[in-house]
Design an enzyme around this catalytic site. Structure first.
Site, PDB file in Angstrom:
ATOM      1  N   LYS A  40      43.725  33.936  50.085  1.00 49.68           N
ATOM      2  CA  LYS A  40      44.743  34.256  50.934  1.00 49.68           C
ATOM      3  C   LYS A  40      44.636  33.531  52.260  1.00 49.68           C
ATOM      4  O   LYS A  40      45.514  33.354  52.908  1.00 49.68           O
ATOM      5  CB  LYS A  40      45.037  35.660  51.161  1.00 49.68           C
ATOM      6  CG  LYS A  40      45.464  36.348  49.758  1.00 49.68           C
ATOM      7  CD  LYS A  40      46.677  35.727  49.298  1.00 49.68           C
ATOM      8  CE  LYS A  40      47.269  36.796  47.863  1.00 49.68           C
ATOM      9  NZ  LYS A  40      48.466  36.102  47.494  1.00 49.68           N
ATOM     10  N   SER A  56      40.525  41.542  40.028  1.00 49.23           N
ATOM     11  CA  SER A  56      41.532  40.684  39.666  1.00 49.23           C
ATOM     12  C   SER A  56      40.780  39.359  39.215  1.00 49.23           C
ATOM     13  O   SER A  56      41.475  38.550  38.402  1.00 49.23           O
ATOM     14  CB  SER A  56      42.515  40.302  40.842  1.00 49.23           C
ATOM     15  OG  SER A  56      41.823  39.914  42.023  1.00 49.23           O
TER      16      SER A  56
END
Length: 314
Positions: free
Chosen positions: A54, A271
């Site tokens: 991110k 994830s």
């Protein structure tokens, strides 16, 4: 001229934003050893300064907004986040002298709360019972009530999100695999990574399979990933551009994460395990057909920020 060890090293960076990207690509050898002829690689995004993929998104959003005059000094950047984007906004905001407010579920891991606070970001917590969708709605309402005070970054709708991966992630993978990549696998959170990276790679070779991974269950335990059938669909996510979308069970993703740690020495988030389980699914298909392949999976972060009691994501 005498060349010293120090002078052969990388040049100094102007600031920490210059350290975003150019993350390593590492081959997964032991877990995939039963699949000869198939190469599986992990793009280790935990090596970004803020510890996740991110950083790319947040930096592009902030740069584009400041360049366009949509984010000006005195305003506060606000967005909803499950943690990683918030950490990225927080450290970049601290570096650039920007105020940052983050809306997140109260159920996000304690390390993520601590990290965003450490960089000086203001935190607003939404009711976990309303899931990530509740945080999104709360954030939009706050921003709409005081538009002059806030720049609403809106990572789920902001085209700077996939742009970041079109400009950086995709080209890096193409170069690191020397154009040999056959499949690109990434989890769906906002959709920015799979959309932007996929567009670049498909533009270089239309035969590359762009494969998204989502949780199989509506109530799951993959931080940052969305179960699309029961979620607000991010505006930047275009499912028609995918070759395939795989649904990965929480148990399978967690099991894959444990194997990566025990057999590859990769201490990554769950994830990442989901993405790797998706990559293994593709690899086994190719192997069953007697085909070769070069599969690259995005591993969004490392696991340190998950050292708290697991919670169910809704």
């Amino acid at each position: 001229m005498i060349v010293t060890r120090a002078s052969r090293g990388p040049r100094p960076l102007a600031d920490m934003t210059a350290a975003v990207g150019n993350t390593p690509l590492v081959r997964i050898r032991h877990v995939a050893r039963e699949l000869p002829g198939i190469e599986i690689y992990a793009k280790l995004e935990g090596f970004n300064p803020g510890g996740s993929v991110k950083d790319r998104t947040a930096l592009q959003i902030i740069r584009d907004a400041m360049d366009a005059g949509r984010l000006v000094r005195g305003q506060t950047l606000i967005d909803s986040t499950s943690g990683n984007t918030g950490i990225a906004y927080a450290w970049i905001g601290a570096l650039l002298g920007l105020r940052v407010t983050l809306v997140m579920q109260d159920s996000v891991s304690e390390p993520r709360k601590q990290l965003t606070r450490a960089y000086g970001a203001k935190q607003i917590f939404s009711d976990p019972a309303h899931g990530s969708e509740g945080a999104i709605r709360m954030c939009a309402e706050i921003a709409a009530a005081s538009p002059a005070d806030y720049f609403y970054a809106d990572q789920y709708s902001n085209e700077s999100n996939p742009k970041a991966h079109f400009l950086t992630t995709g080209p890096e993978i193409w170069e690191q695999t020397q154009g040999r990549i056959t499949h690109f696998v990434a989890g769906i959170g906002t959709g920015g990574t799979i959309m932007g990276g996929g567009r670049y790679l498909r533009g270089m070779n239309p035969k590359i399979g762009i494969v998204a991974v989502e949780p199989a269950e509506s109530k799951h335990s993959f931080d940052g990933l969305k179960h699309m059938p029961t979620s607000i669909i991010p505006a930047i996510y275009k499912e028609a551009e995918l070759a395939e979308k795989l649904s990965i069970k929480s148990d399978d993703g967690w099991a894959a994460t444990e194997r990566l740690g025990h057999e590859e020495g990769l201490f990554v988030g769950h994830s990442c395990g989901a993405a790797f389980a998706g990559a293994l699914t593709i690899a086994r298909r190719l192997h069953a057909r007697g085909e070769a392949g070069v599969i690259v999976a995005i591993f969004p972060d490392f696991r340190e920020r998950y050292f708290s009691a697991p919670s169910v994501i809704v």
